[in-house]
Write an enzyme that holds these catalytic residues in place. Structure first.
Site, PDB file in Angstrom:
ATOM      1  N   HIS A 114       0.830  -1.207   0.000  1.00 27.60           N
ATOM      2  CA  HIS A 114       0.000   0.000   0.000  1.00 27.60           C
ATOM      3  C   HIS A 114       0.866   1.260   0.000  1.00 27.60           C
ATOM      4  O   HIS A 114       1.040   1.912   1.018  1.00 27.60           O
ATOM      5  CB  HIS A 114      -0.941  -0.014   1.212  1.00 27.60           C
ATOM      6  N   HIS A 158      -0.418  -8.818   0.844  1.00 22.89           N
ATOM      7  CA  HIS A 158      -1.467  -8.944   1.861  1.00 22.89           C
ATOM      8  C   HIS A 158      -2.094 -10.338   1.898  1.00 22.89           C
ATOM      9  O   HIS A 158      -2.794 -10.671   2.843  1.00 22.89           O
ATOM     10  CB  HIS A 158      -2.576  -7.925   1.580  1.00 22.89           C
ATOM     11  N   GLU A 197      -5.948  -8.077   3.606  1.00 24.90           N
ATOM     12  CA  GLU A 197      -5.386  -9.175   4.414  1.00 24.90           C
ATOM     13  C   GLU A 197      -6.506  -9.949   5.123  1.00 24.90           C
ATOM     14  O   GLU A 197      -6.475 -11.186   5.195  1.00 24.90           O
ATOM     15  CB  GLU A 197      -4.382  -8.635   5.440  1.00 24.90           C
ATOM     16  N   CYS A 229       2.700  -8.650  13.504  1.00 23.26           N
ATOM     17  CA  CYS A 229       4.058  -9.020  13.093  1.00 23.26           C
ATOM     18  C   CYS A 229       5.113  -8.161  13.774  1.00 23.26           C
ATOM     19  O   CYS A 229       4.806  -7.119  14.369  1.00 23.26           O
ATOM     20  CB  CYS A 229       4.186  -8.932  11.581  1.00 23.26           C
ATOM     21  N   SER A 288      -2.802  -0.041   6.634  1.00 28.73           N
ATOM     22  CA  SER A 288      -3.307  -0.277   7.995  1.00 28.73           C
ATOM     23  C   SER A 288      -2.232   0.025   9.030  1.00 28.73           C
ATOM     24  O   SER A 288      -2.470   0.738  10.011  1.00 28.73           O
ATOM     25  CB  SER A 288      -3.762  -1.737   8.103  1.00 28.73           C
ATOM     26  N   ASN A 289      -1.016  -0.482   8.817  1.00 28.69           N
ATOM     27  CA  ASN A 289       0.006  -0.297   9.861  1.00 28.69           C
ATOM     28  C   ASN A 289       0.394   1.171   9.988  1.00 28.69           C
ATOM     29  O   ASN A 289       0.720   1.637  11.078  1.00 28.69           O
ATOM     30  CB  ASN A 289       1.203  -1.225   9.605  1.00 28.69           C
ATOM     31  N   SER A 298       5.208   0.073   4.480  1.00 27.94           N
ATOM     32  CA  SER A 298       5.238   0.080   3.012  1.00 27.94           C
ATOM     33  C   SER A 298       5.740   1.412   2.440  1.00 27.94           C
ATOM     34  O   SER A 298       5.635   1.649   1.246  1.00 27.94           O
ATOM     35  CB  SER A 298       3.841  -0.248   2.474  1.00 27.94           C
TER      36      SER A 298
END
Ligand code: SF4
Length: 316
Positions: A46, A79, A131, A200, A229-230, A273
């Site tokens: 992303h 993902h 994901e 993770c 998301s992260n 990312s």
């Protein structure tokens, strides 16, 4: 005119993780091996900057497999994908390469193992994120139930409260997830889960670095994409840990300079990312307006590397 002083706390680790690095390399290798165009189902990672660079080299990004011609290779993004996707590619006798991050594949295997043992699975994740769709799609419909919040746990309807397991999306907020897991364990004491969550190492480490600096900064800039998301979790972690202004920026042109008026300390990080070149662009933009002193806040060292296949093989 003298520039105002600014202490810039730079999070470490930040930016690219091993799964993103591997996925990008796989697309580059596919372009070398098969030439353009190579199709990629969903943004490989992303980040618009990364996607645009690969597009310039001949990658074509699509959302669904049926947008790909049968005679060109297709790559599945980091993902992960529902099982039906490679099955359909195989049915169409397409050449495909799966760039799913090994840490996402690990969650897929966990879910399958629980299913084989007769358990129904609760997935903690964000509805609609690729994901989540990929992990839920490893098992037949109804076998994986999604919860996004603690409130969702209260209304969850399960087949058998004593035959349950949970898995999580890899990029969630460590703190929020702890609360959801505790609520699940309260309501379903027999539920089985991973030792920790499935969040993770890269997500955990980036959040820890932001936490370590959040209390001493007036503002935080997270370099990352709105659909990452992260990266979005990093903005929340800064805000939840005492930083009064946190903004997600894709690159320097997104910085809201008015919101930064009067600050003397800023934190910078980047989602898993986001490439380092964009972090440097943001730092350069700050240097153009402030007398910047950089201090790195290192909370972990990362040496994770995922093997990239030496040769991309066509599936048998
Ligand atoms: S953020 Fe974590 S799970 Fe996602 S690609 Fe990176 S290492 Fe893999």
């Amino acid at each position: 005119m003298t520039q105002p002083p600014l202490t810039l706390y730079l999070a470490a680790p930040r930016g690219f993780c091993a799964g993103v690095d591997r996925a990008i390399k796989i697309v580059e290798m596919a372009l070398q091996k098969w030439g353009a165009p190579v199709y990629v189902r969903h943004e490989i990672v992303h980040n618009k900057f990364v996607v645009d660079a690969l597009r310039d080299q001949g990658a074509v990004f699509v959302e669904e497999l049926d947008e790909c011609p049968g005679d060109r290779p297709v790559i599945f993004s980091a993902h992960g994908v529902p099982k039906a996707v490679p099955a359909e590619a195989a049915r169409r006798e397409m050449v495909y390469v799966d760039a799913t991050c090994p840490l996402v594949s690990k969650v897929h295997i966990e879910a399958e193992r629980h299913h084989e043992n007769g358990l129904q699975i609760v997935m903690i994740g964000h509805a609609g994120h690729p994901e989540t769709i990929g992990t839920m799609g490893q098992l037949p419909a109804g076998e994986v139930l999604l919860v996004e919040t603690e409130a969702d746990v209260a209304t969850l309807e399960v087949r058998d409260p004593d035959r349950l397991a949970f898995v999580t999306q890899t990029t969630l907020s460590v703190d929020d997830t702890k609360g959801i897991v505790a609520t699940l364990q309260d309501r379903f004491p027999a539920i089985i889960g991973p030792h920790k969550e499935d969040i993770c190492y890269a997500t955990t480490n980036r959040q820890a670095a932001v936490k370590a600096m959040a209390g001493r900064i007036d503002a935080m800039l997270v370099v990352g994409a709105p659909n990452s998301s992260n990266s979005r979790r990093l903005v929340e972690v800064a805000a939840n840990n005492g930083c009064s202004y946190a903004q997600l920026v894709q690159r320097a042109t997104d910085i809201d300079w008015r919101a930064l008026e009067g600050i003397s300390a800023i934190g910078i990080t980047a989602g898993a990312s986001a490439p380092e070149v964009l972090v440097n662009e943001v730092i350069d933009a700050l240097r153009a307006r402030y007398d910047v002193t950089v201090e790195e806040v290192e909370t972990a060292q990362e040496n994770v590397e995922f093997k990239v296949p030496r040769v991309l093989r066509e599936p048998a």
